[in-house]
Motif scaffolding. Structure first.
Motif, PDB file in Angstrom:
ATOM      1  N   ILE A   1       0.852  -1.200   0.000  1.00 16.20           N
ATOM      2  CA  ILE A   1       0.000   0.000   0.000  1.00 16.20           C
ATOM      3  C   ILE A   1       0.887   1.250   0.000  1.00 16.20           C
ATOM      4  CG2 ILE A   1      -1.715   1.322   1.321  1.00 16.20           C
ATOM      5  CD1 ILE A   1      -2.713  -1.431   2.394  1.00 16.20           C
TER       6      ILE A   1
ATOM      7  N   HIS B   1      -7.485   5.763   9.046  1.00 15.37           N
ATOM      8  CA  HIS B   1      -7.326   6.006   7.601  1.00 15.37           C
ATOM      9  C   HIS B   1      -7.848   7.409   7.295  1.00 15.37           C
ATOM     10  CE1 HIS B   1      -6.413   1.764   7.151  1.00 15.37           C
ATOM     11  NE2 HIS B   1      -7.496   1.494   7.839  1.00 15.37           N
TER      12      HIS B   1
ATOM     13  N   CYS C   1      -8.097  10.819   4.812  1.00 15.64           N
ATOM     14  CA  CYS C   1      -8.030  11.314   3.435  1.00 15.64           C
ATOM     15  C   CYS C   1      -7.155  12.568   3.393  1.00 15.64           C
ATOM     16  CB  CYS C   1      -9.434  11.627   2.927  1.00 15.64           C
ATOM     17  SG  CYS C   1      -9.444  12.325   1.257  1.00 15.64           S
TER      18      CYS C   1
ATOM     19  N   LYS D   1     -11.415  -0.223   3.505  1.00  7.17           N
ATOM     20  CA  LYS D   1     -12.341  -0.305   2.366  1.00  7.17           C
ATOM     21  C   LYS D   1     -13.184   0.964   2.261  1.00  7.17           C
ATOM     22  CE  LYS D   1     -15.831  -3.234   0.212  1.00  7.17           C
ATOM     23  NZ  LYS D   1     -16.684  -2.081  -0.166  1.00  7.17           N
TER      24      LYS D   1
ATOM     25  N   LYS E   1     -11.006   3.704   0.877  1.00  7.46           N
ATOM     26  CA  LYS E   1     -10.788   3.578  -0.572  1.00  7.46           C
ATOM     27  C   LYS E   1     -12.028   3.981  -1.362  1.00  7.46           C
ATOM     28  CE  LYS E   1      -7.080   0.172  -0.731  1.00  7.46           C
ATOM     29  NZ  LYS E   1      -6.677  -1.187  -1.142  1.00  7.46           N
TER      30      LYS E   1
ATOM     31  N   GLN F   1     -12.201   7.713  -1.427  1.00 11.86           N
ATOM     32  CA  GLN F   1     -11.239   8.328  -2.347  1.00 11.86           C
ATOM     33  C   GLN F   1     -11.797   8.435  -3.770  1.00 11.86           C
ATOM     34  OE1 GLN F   1      -7.685   5.885  -1.481  1.00 11.86           O
ATOM     35  NE2 GLN F   1      -6.660   7.794  -0.902  1.00 11.86           N
ATOM     36  N   LYS F   2     -12.666   7.502  -4.122  1.00 11.31           N
ATOM     37  CA  LYS F   2     -13.269   7.512  -5.454  1.00 11.31           C
ATOM     38  C   LYS F   2     -14.192   8.713  -5.658  1.00 11.31           C
ATOM     39  CE  LYS F   2     -13.027   2.524  -6.239  1.00 11.31           C
ATOM     40  NZ  LYS F   2     -13.785   1.266  -6.387  1.00 11.31           N
TER      41      LYS F   2
END
Length: 477
Positions: A221, A312, A314, A325, A328, A331-332
């Motif tokens: 990662i 986690h 951003c 998950k 992630k 982030q999209k």
């Protein structure tokens, strides 16, 4: 040796007075027979001597188990099994050993010494037996074959472990929860759930892991490396297991079928999770609130509701997440990537689960039904929230005032009342709101939109709640 003895006793020897100097044929035969007799006698003596010698050598016997040894120091070493004595201690980590040679082998972990090198590929090993096992990769030799399924193995130990799949034997049992395992290493890994031990640490971010493979995947990662590519769509993955799971998306294969309800699954872990719904097994229990879970990942996710850990973050908007998950998927929203497209209406989504949920709006499927009132839901989490109406459960509690809520999102909005924060601003009038839903309701004031129309009198409303309240005026009449 009895046949030698009998043969010797049956032999008759010529008297010396009768023997002549001439080497007649008879005399030659007698001399050869005499020589043969001496050789046989020597063999007998040698065998008797070796038997006596072996018996004499095994003079050192263990008083506890009766095992015998040829040398006293072998007995002394053996006795440590019974006494538990480990006189050889590693000066670097404190681990102790029964035998000196075990300590010497152990020290190679610290020194990095690997004295046994493969002549084919140059790979080195700390122990000779590891090298011998490795050599079978080059030779392709797998001498140990399972009689049940025909699978072959390079080591007998691996075959023995494999046989437990057929026999169902699980000899290693957890003393804390009773769960059993085929291999000892699996038990050792499992015990870390109870102890909380995470011996493998990432040097870049400090995150810790219970298993070395999990750390190896995590390091990718940081590096951004994704060495495993899908031949069908070109998507890259950080591990071969992730690629294998992804390939099922293309094949559509669902090899795991539930014998009780007939439902099929693409992945084994999903199948096992489903089986627990029939068994009612919930072996992961939260020590703080007593809530139990069928799956470890669900249990870990729940624990973060108590700890509030969101590791986690951003880098673009600062929003933090408990789960990778979720991070992630978030982030999209910045990248605009929506690689899951509905074939019915063309709408695209960031995750496959969101696409599946959306497709139910086309099919009308509501697979989650309340056992108490029969109401059905499109999403499982909607059913879980609904069930709290019947149970009265309010698992989300405000630490400041003690007020409890049925949903985590409701608690989050409530906490903003204490902080006074109103992060959602109206672009038209500048008014601030504590939630996006409150802002959406407010925006209707500016748009003048009234989407909720009464079919009985034609009156329209901007809010659903006002519309429902109005409908009651007709039913009361």
């Amino acid at each position: 040796m009895e046949f030698i003895k009998e043969e010797i006793e049956d032999m008759s020897y010529p008297e010396p007075s009768r023997m002549k100097h001439e080497d007649t044929e008879e005399q030659i035969d007698q001399m050869e027979e005499k020589e043969r007799r001496h050789k046989l006698n020597d063999v007998k003596k040698l065998c008797d001597f070796k038997t006596q010698e072996t018996e004499a050598k095994k003079l050192h016997t263990c008083s506890q188990c009766g095992k015998s040894f040829t040398q006293k120091h072998h007995l002394n070493t053996h006795m440590r099994i019974h006494t538990g004595e480990k006189p050889y201690t590693c000066t670097q980590c404190g681990k102790s050993f029964t035998r000196k040679q075990d300590l010497i082998r152990h020290m190679r972990i610290h020194t990095g010494e690997k004295p046994y090198t493969c002549t084919r590929c140059g790979k080195s090993f700390t122990r000779k037996q590891y090298l011998n096992t490795h050599m079978s990769i080059h030779t392709g030799e797998k001498p140990y074959t399972c009689t049940r399924c025909g699978k072959s193995f390079t080591q007998k130990q691996k075959l023995n472990t494999h046989m437990r799949i057929h026999t169902g034997e699980k000899p290693y049992t957890c003393t804390q929860c009773g769960k059993s395992f085929i291999q000892k290493k699996d038990l050792n890994t499992h015990m870390r759930i109870h102890t909380g031990e995470k011996p493998y640490t990432c040097t870049q971010c400090g995150k810790r892991f219970t298993r070395a493979p999990a750390l190896s995947v995590h390091l990718l990662i940081h590096s951004g490396e994704k060495p495993f590519k899908c031949d069908h769509c070109g998507k890259d993955f950080i591990s071969s297991s992730h690629l294998k799971r992804h390939l099922i998306v293309h094949s559509g294969e669902k090899p795991h079928v539930c014998s009780l309800c007939g439902k099929s699954f693409s992945w084994l872990d999903s199948f096992k999770q489903h089986q627990k719904t029939h068994d009612g097994v919930r072996d992961h229990v939260c020590s703080l609130c007593g809530k139990s879970f069928s799956w470890l990942k669900s249990f870990k996710r729940h624990q973060k509701t108590h700890t509030g850990v969101r590791d986690h973050v951003c880098s673009l908007c600062g929003k933090s997440f408990s789960w990778l998950k979720s991070f992630k998927d978030h982030q999209k929203t910045h990248t605009g990537v929506r690689d899951y497209v509905c074939c019915d209406c063309g709408k695209s989504f960031t995750t496959s689960s969101n696409l599946k949920q959306h497709q139910r709006t086309h099919t009308g499927e509501k697979p989650y039904t309340c056992t108490q009132c029969g109401k059905s839901f499109t999403l499982k989490q909607d059913l879980i929230r609904h069930m709290r109406i019947h149970t009265g459960e309010k698992p989300y509690t405000c630490t400041q005032c003690g007020k409890s809520f049925t949903q985590a999102s409701t608690l989050s909005v409530h906490l903003l009342r204490h902080s006074g924060e109103k992060p959602f601003k109206c672009d038209h009038c500048g008014k601030d709101f504590i939630s996006s839903s409150h802002l959406k309701k407010h925006l209707i004031v500016h748009s003048g939109e009234r989407p909720h129309v009464c079919s009985l009198c034609g009156k329209s409303f901007s809010r659903l709640s006002s519309f429902k309240l109005h409908q009651k005026t007709h039913t009361q009449e």
